[in-house]
Write an enzyme that holds these catalytic residues in place. Structure first.
Site, PDB file in Angstrom:
ATOM      1  N   HIS A   1       0.927  -1.248  -0.038  1.00 40.45           N
ATOM      2  CA  HIS A   1      -0.041   0.097   0.012  1.00 40.45           C
ATOM      3  C   HIS A   1       1.018   1.311   0.238  1.00 40.45           C
ATOM      4  CE1 HIS A   1      -3.656  -1.888   1.656  1.00 40.45           C
ATOM      5  NE2 HIS A   1      -3.233  -2.892   1.097  1.00 40.45           N
TER       6      HIS A   1
ATOM      7  N   GLU B   1       0.758   3.861   1.732  1.00 45.19           N
ATOM      8  CA  GLU B   1       1.443   4.509   3.254  1.00 45.19           C
ATOM      9  C   GLU B   1       2.283   3.488   3.641  1.00 45.19           C
ATOM     10  OE1 GLU B   1      -3.328   5.030   3.214  1.00 45.19           O
ATOM     11  OE2 GLU B   1      -1.816   3.723   2.132  1.00 45.19           O
TER      12      GLU B   1
ATOM     13  N   CYS C   1      -6.417   2.261   5.448  1.00 43.24           N
ATOM     14  CA  CYS C   1      -7.030   1.090   5.856  1.00 43.24           C
ATOM     15  C   CYS C   1      -6.521   0.639   7.233  1.00 43.24           C
ATOM     16  CB  CYS C   1      -6.822  -0.243   5.010  1.00 43.24           C
ATOM     17  SG  CYS C   1      -4.929  -0.742   5.257  1.00 43.24           S
TER      18      CYS C   1
ATOM     19  N   CYS D   1      -2.705  -0.055   7.209  1.00 41.77           N
ATOM     20  CA  CYS D   1      -1.691   1.172   7.228  1.00 41.77           C
ATOM     21  C   CYS D   1      -1.895   2.058   8.261  1.00 41.77           C
ATOM     22  CB  CYS D   1      -2.140   2.059   5.922  1.00 41.77           C
ATOM     23  SG  CYS D   1      -1.778   1.020   4.528  1.00 41.77           S
TER      24      CYS D   1
END
Length: 171
Positions: free
Chosen positions: A74, A76, A104, A107
């Site tokens: 992801h 992040e 999410c 993260c």
């Protein structure tokens, strides 16, 4: 308009520090630029920026889950890793995270473990998020004060994400 969330048990944070609302919007737009890189490469449409207290960009990254065959790639998480290597520390005290969408739970948890305390996001969480655990709920479980601010340019970011979701993965 920027809304801020703080758990009622936590002290108030200086949410914006030295940054103006205009600078915060500029940084969300930078996240959208990163998200475009994800879309162009056939990945989920997400981008992230991490800044210092003054709003200077320290790192930027985008989602590469499909191209890297990595469910944790992801934007992040990649940005956290990049900054940790850059400053040679797993603790990122004093930095703020910006993303084109609500983070999410993975993260958000990783960011809190890295000592990020201020978050700014564009689009609200998608209804398909699984597990359904919005970043505000993760922040509420932290033993330290966490500031979550958004949505910022929410409709614009959500439209980009919707368009990106229609793009077929290349992998």
């Amino acid at each position: 308009m920027i809304r801020s969330y703080q758990d009622s048990d936590h002290e108030k944070l200086n949410v914006d520090g030295d940054m103006t609302e205009e600078r915060i919007e500029e940084l969300i737009r930078e996240c959208q630029i990163e998200a475009e890189k994800s879309i162009e490469s056939g990945n989920p449409p997400f981008g992230c920026i991490i800044t210092d207290r003054q709003g200077n960009i320290a790192v930027r990254d985008h989602n590469t889950q499909n191209s890297d065959n990595d469910p944790t790639a992801h934007a992040e998480i990649r940005a956290l890793s990049q900054l940790g290597k850059k400053i040679k520390s797993r603790y990122l005290d004093g930095y703020s995270m910006f993303a084109n969408a609500s983070s999410c739970s993975m993260c958000m948890s990783g960011s809190i473990k890295a000592h990020i305390r201020q978050f700014y996001y564009g689009a609200p969480p998608e209804g398909s998020m699984d597990p359904w655990l919005p970043m505000e709920e993760v922040a509420a479980k932290s033993s330290t004060p966490i500031s979550v601010n958004g949505p910022i340019l929410g409709e614009e970011c959500a439209a980009q994400i919707a368009r990106g979701r229609q793009t077929k993965p290349k992998y």
